[in-house]
Write an enzyme that holds these catalytic residues in place. Structure first.
Site, PDB file in Angstrom:
ATOM      1  N   SER A  47       0.832  -1.194   0.000  1.00  0.00           N
ATOM      2  CA  SER A  47       0.000   0.000   0.000  1.00  0.00           C
ATOM      3  C   SER A  47       0.876   1.256   0.000  1.00  0.00           C
ATOM      4  O   SER A  47       1.608   1.495  -0.958  1.00  0.00           O
ATOM      5  CB  SER A  47      -0.970  -0.037   1.186  1.00  0.00           C
ATOM      6  OG  SER A  47      -1.977   0.918   1.050  1.00  0.00           O
ATOM      7  N   ASP A  67      -8.956  -4.694  -5.972  1.00  0.00           N
ATOM      8  CA  ASP A  67      -8.582  -3.804  -4.870  1.00  0.00           C
ATOM      9  C   ASP A  67      -9.733  -2.847  -4.554  1.00  0.00           C
ATOM     10  O   ASP A  67     -10.264  -2.192  -5.443  1.00  0.00           O
ATOM     11  CB  ASP A  67      -7.338  -2.999  -5.274  1.00  0.00           C
ATOM     12  CG  ASP A  67      -6.664  -2.326  -4.094  1.00  0.00           C
ATOM     13  OD1 ASP A  67      -7.368  -1.972  -3.138  1.00  0.00           O
ATOM     14  OD2 ASP A  67      -5.437  -2.149  -4.142  1.00  0.00           O
ATOM     15  N   HIS A  93      -7.550  -5.377  -1.522  1.00  0.00           N
ATOM     16  CA  HIS A  93      -6.339  -4.668  -1.096  1.00  0.00           C
ATOM     17  C   HIS A  93      -5.454  -5.555  -0.228  1.00  0.00           C
ATOM     18  O   HIS A  93      -4.235  -5.512  -0.313  1.00  0.00           O
ATOM     19  CB  HIS A  93      -6.729  -3.400  -0.341  1.00  0.00           C
ATOM     20  CG  HIS A  93      -5.587  -2.472  -0.107  1.00  0.00           C
ATOM     21  ND1 HIS A  93      -4.881  -1.887  -1.125  1.00  0.00           N
ATOM     22  CD2 HIS A  93      -5.017  -2.018   1.048  1.00  0.00           C
ATOM     23  CE1 HIS A  93      -3.930  -1.112  -0.627  1.00  0.00           C
ATOM     24  NE2 HIS A  93      -3.988  -1.192   0.689  1.00  0.00           N
TER      25      HIS A  93
END
Length: 809
Positions: free
Chosen positions: A669, A742, A776
């Site tokens: 991330s 995601d 994610h």
């Protein structure tokens, strides 16, 4: 034509072989052994510490589970066949134990291969409800704690599309349940539906709507129809013997909460119009109070669509917000209202005011408190004592107040006024106890309250229990952990009078287990769990927290692991893993919460796996980004990133462990964003691994992470921080991994795809791996094992066995 055909064939060959037709792979056996180690169960302990519910699950989903039907609507991900969140993590078995007998007991009536979720204690904690997902729907089940048995109390007709569909009545004899309405209309297959017209969105002149780049939003009328059908429920009252009666007819119910005395129910339902810009929790809504039998009492709040808010993280909508019940009163509602119009830019002495009103909610409304910064909640104690909180993002400040709810004219006293990022000065969290309504309230003894703190310091983590005199603001330390070879955490208080607390104790090779500690007696520990270490192969790995300094003198730290095959004097490759964090002062940025006594747990994304492959690993390396005073942290983001990285490599190199020409960096991330920037703006690394990141900040123009300024206010920041804008500088091998589905704000898969295309177009060594169905965070076993294989292959080729550049004679 001949030349054209040759050119076309060449292009076909070049592009055709740019993809690898891979099936899912498994990593090296050393990594695989750790990745497939079983999980210890999660636990739910009752307030007396007598009964423990053990919840067992597989570490991973399967790609088959992840491929079940999914609709993404209004910020939700829903399985429209089963009517529960499509990304729900299920437990497969449930057992019970007690503090007197730690042996797990199987529960009569349950199979060990279920799909269980949404666990809720009854108010008296004699029962627990949970859901069981079948192939065609969701059932409600009841766990009887005393009899160690479970039974089904509804058909597979629950609506769990917006979370837990069950709320207990206060008498613990029935539950209020969201059930699929009988008149629900058929869903529209959006891939087959013939459009009846275009989708049109409108912006009014002068009305700003600066929203983050949310994902899974509604896109058209078909989505609106499907969202409405999937969010609609009927409310049924279901007794413990399974008898069901209609309580309220169809609506898009979102939140349900009972008054402490159980006589009233506050129900919040979504209404129209929907939005294509924001998730469902910012759609219009209405909150209505009913009597417990379903009779209408009063509509207390109507919230419009929230698309346009003032600029800034501390912005709020105007009007009443944050409605909740006073937990110390039979039926009193309280709420907050902004005094600055919700606009952080407005200078006012008080930001928010808190009001309350007693049932039946048609009498006097009284003010109980004003907060200097944005109101963030209240812990109620009794008629004369309550604790309130506020905070302000831009200064990282928080206050804790004590006030007298019965006397609004009496000024609140500020107990703590501090930087919430300053963990070393954290006074801890107040201790709760249950009152006669089975509600959590402040645990008070005369004029004293109790605090449980983490006890972080330069010397390590030593949690404590303090007694705080609310009049004098003086504290008395009742207990502080003295463990130096293990790590202790205080989970909760069972009884402050007798001194009983639930604690968790672990070491780097001893799996965390729970105990009852009596802080008034020496060496008094009663074990509650006895979980074994499932990661034996790395239990003897040398692990330490190292401290070092950045070039500007800032103290930094990281957790250093040596390889399982470590030999003194030998130089090893290193993998460094990190995540940048923003601070407003150097003192907070320099603090460390890492401990060498913390259990070494290699989660699915951990770099610790590579100690088994001959790497030094520096995990959780400190990467503070500081902006003091009027300076914002991101004003010098790149410079601070490189300074943090160089300091970390220098520190480990000075210990004699590594070959600094064979160092890799990785992150997930915002850590992926960090990685790409480090490779573009330094020559410190041999390779990088970037998972599920964002690389072009112009695609998140209304802020990202901790950046409040929009693109048009600070284009130099957005462009300067975007690795995409500096792709021409990137020559270091980079592995990009991204979940194809995601759902995180800003980290669209498009970010990795476009960055890969830019790097490939400019001749940089890069590999892009898109994991099908993954969000994610990754969850399917096939995906995670393949991810580990990709990372291992990449590190072996570009770091451990890195080819040295040829030199001219």
């Amino acid at each position: 034509m001949k030349h054209f055909f040759t050119f076309f064939l060449l292009c076909f060959v070049l592009t055709g072989y740019s993809q690898e037709n891979l099936t899912y792979q498994k990593p090296h056996k050393n990594i695989l052994e750790l990745a497939e180690a079983p999980l210890a169960p999660s636990i739910r302990i009752d307030n007396k510490g007598e009964h423990i519910v053990l919840l067992y699950r597989s570490k991973y989903k399967t790609i088959e589970e992840l491929s079940e039907t999914e609709l993404r609507l209004g910020g939700l991900r829903i399985n429209p066949i089963t009517n529960i969140g499509s990304r729900t993590r299920y437990y497969t078995d449930i057992k019970l134990s007690t503090k007197n007998n730690g042996t797990p007991i199987s529960i009569a009536g349950l199979s060990a291969d279920g799909r269980y979720a949404n666990f809720s204690w009854s108010p008296d904690q004699k029962y627990m409800t949970f859901t069981k997902t079948l192939s065609n729907g969701v059932e409600l089940w009841l766990l009887d704690i005393k009899n160690t048995s479970a039974k089904k109390i509804s058909e597979a007709n629950l609506n769990a599309n917006m979370g837990n569909p069950v709320t207990w009545f206060k008498d613990s004899e029935a539950v209020l349940v969201k059930v699929l309405p009988e008149n629900r209309k058929a869903l529209i297959n959006t891939s087959e539906a013939i459009p009846t017209g275009p989708t049109v969105s409108v912006s009014e002149a002068g009305v700003e709507a600066q929203n983050r780049t949310y994902q899974d939003l509604l896109k058209n009328k078909n989505d609106e129809h499907n969202f409405e059908q999937l969010s609609q429920s009927e409310l049924y009252k279901i007794t413990l013997d399974g008898k069901a009666s209609l309580w309220k007819s169809t609506a898009m119910y979102r939140g349900i909460s009972f008054s402490p005395d159980g006589n009233y129910v506050m129900v919040t339902a979504i209404s129209k119009p929907f939005s294509y810009l924001v998730p469902y929790y910012r759609f219009p809504s209405e909150s209505i109070v009913y009597a417990s039998n379903g009779d209408l009492v009063k509509s207390i709040l109507q919230v419009p669509l929230i698309e346009d808010l003032p600029k800034g993280f501390m912005a709020e909508r105007t009007g009443k917000r944050d409605f909740d019940w006073r937990s110390d009163k039979p039926a009193t509602l309280y709420w907050a209202e902004a005094l600055d119009g919700g606009d952080p830019a407005v200078d006012v002495p008080f930001r928010d005011e808190v009001f309350q009103q007693d049932a039946p909610f048609n009498g006097k409304i009284t003010s109980v408190l004003k907060t200097i910064d944005r109101f963030r909640g209240i812990t109620w104690g009794n008629d004369n004592t309550a604790i309130a909180y506020d905070n302000w993002w831009n200064t990282r400040n928080t206050r804790t107040y004590v006030f007298d709810p019965s006397n609004p004219s009496k000024d609140a006293t500020v107990l703590f006024d501090r930087n919430y990022q300053d963990l070393y000065s954290d006074p801890g969290e107040f201790v709760y106890t249950k009152n006669d309504f089975n509600e959590y309230v402040l645990d008070l003894h005369k004029n004293a309250a109790y605090l449980i703190g983490d006890g972080y310091s330069d010397a390590g983590k030593f949690p404590f229990v303090d007694e705080l005199n609310l009049s004098t603001k003086k504290t008395k330390r009742l207990y502080q952990s003295k463990l130096t070879d293990k790590l202790e955490s205080i989970s909760s208080a069972l009884n402050t009078k007798t001194g009983e607390y639930v604690v968790r104790i672990e070491s780097k090779n001893e799996y965390p287990n729970y105990y009852i500690r009596n802080i008034k007696k020496r060496n008094n520990l009663t074990p509650l769990t006895q979980f074994e270490n499932p990661f034996k192969s790395i239990q003897d790995v040398k692990k330490e927290v190292i401290s070092y300094k950045r070039a500007d003198g800032l103290d930094l730290s990281g957790v250093l692991y040596l390889p399982t095959n470590y030999e003194a004097g030998k130089k090893y490759p290193m993998l460094m893993w990190a995540y940048p964090r923003e601070y407003k002062d150097k003192n907070s940025a320099a603090q460390s919460t890492s401990s060498s006594n913390e259990f070494t747990y290699p989660g699915y994304g951990s770099p610790v796996f590579w100690v088994t492959r001959g790497y030094v690993v520096l995990d959780d390396a400190a990467f503070p980004i500081i902006g003091e005073g009027n300076e914002q942290p991101n004003d010098t983001f790149r410079e601070q990133l490189v300074a943090n990285a160089k300091a970390a490599i220098d520190a480990v190199d000075n210990l004699g462990y590594i070959d600094r020409d064979r160092v890799a960096v990785g992150g997930h991330s915002y850590g992926a964003f960090m990685t790409a920037n480090l490779l573009a703006h330094s020559n410190l690394f041999a390779a990088g691994i970037a998972r599920s990141g964002a690389y072009n900040r112009t695609l998140t123009p209304f802020g990202f992470q901790s950046e409040e300024r929009n693109y048009w206010e600070a284009p130099e920041i957005y462009n300067g921080m975007s690795p995409f804008m500096h792709a021409d500088k990137m020559k270091t091998p980079l592995l990009l991994i991204h979940g194809q589905a995601d759902n995180n704000s800003g980290t669209y898969p498009l970010q990795s795809e476009r960055y890969f295309n830019a790097l490939k177009g400019l001749g940089a060594p890069v590999r892009l791996v898109i994991l099908p169905r993954e969000s994610h965070g990754y969850s399917a076993k096939e995906s995670i094992l393949h991810m580990l294989w990709e990372e291992d292959q990449w590190l072996e080729e570009h770091v451990k066995n890195k080819e040295e550049p040829e030199t001219e004679d």
